[in-house]
Design a protein around this motif. Structure first.
Motif: not given
Length: 194
Positions: A61-67
């Protein structure tokens, strides 16, 4: 509003400096946009470029930030006791989303065939909409109104792996709190590169 979007981009840039992995993809997105006070939805579609940075990741698993930026065209039927022809207009949708990712696509080391993601953030949406005006107006009875809004949003979706790529299907919603205070619904498919 500009200060808020600038702050979001600065936050994304600072997080990306600690990111463990950059993912990016291309796809299509269909959007339904309804400004406050309008009877009809404006629908549209466009091309999506979706970069996202994964951080705090492990092999599951992971956390992500995107546009996931979408640029395209939309249209609506303008009417006032009659139905006119659909009129196209430019559409831009720019959400900044923080997601929890599980399984496929969550990290470079994950080999699962299936996965999912869900999260929330802040979005900006611009779209022209057409509305009927009195016939004595110089616009000939129809005018284009530029509608912008920003506000909180959520998204969720699934991913599955194929050789060389990861397909992603997602749903999104944003509730505008400024400008047109529109509700923006989206459904999209993205081809993520490995």
């Amino acid at each position: 509003m500009k200060k808020t979007m600038l702050l979001a981009i600065i936050c994304l840039a600072s997080i990306s400096s600690f990111a463990q992995r950059l993912h990016h993809g291309l796809g299509i997105n269909f959007i339904s946009f309804k400004p406050k006070g309008f009877r009809d939805n404006t629908v549209g579609g466009g091309i999506t470029y979706a970069p996202y940075f994964c951080f705090r990741e492990n092999d599951k698993r992971s956390l992500s930030v995107g546009i996931p930026l979408t640029v395209g065209f939309g249209g609506n039927y303008y009417r006032d006791d009659y139905k006119g022809d659909p009129a196209p207009s430019v559409m831009v949708d720019i959400p900044v989303m923080l997601n929890f990712n599980m399984g496929c696509g969550s990290s470079g080391s994950n080999r699962s065939r299936f996965g999912f993601f869900a999260g929330g953030g802040l979005g900006f949406h611009y779209q022209g909409v057409f509305d009927h005006v009195p016939p004595d107006e110089p616009s000939g009875g129809v005018t284009e109104l530029k509608k912008t809004t920003w506000g909180p949003g959520v998204n969720a979706g699934i991913r599955y792996a194929q050789p060389g790529c990861i397909f992603e299907y997602k749903l999104s919603f944003m509730q505008g709190i400024s400008g047109s205070k529109a509700q923006v619904f989206g459904i999209g498919c993205i081809f993520n590169f490995r």
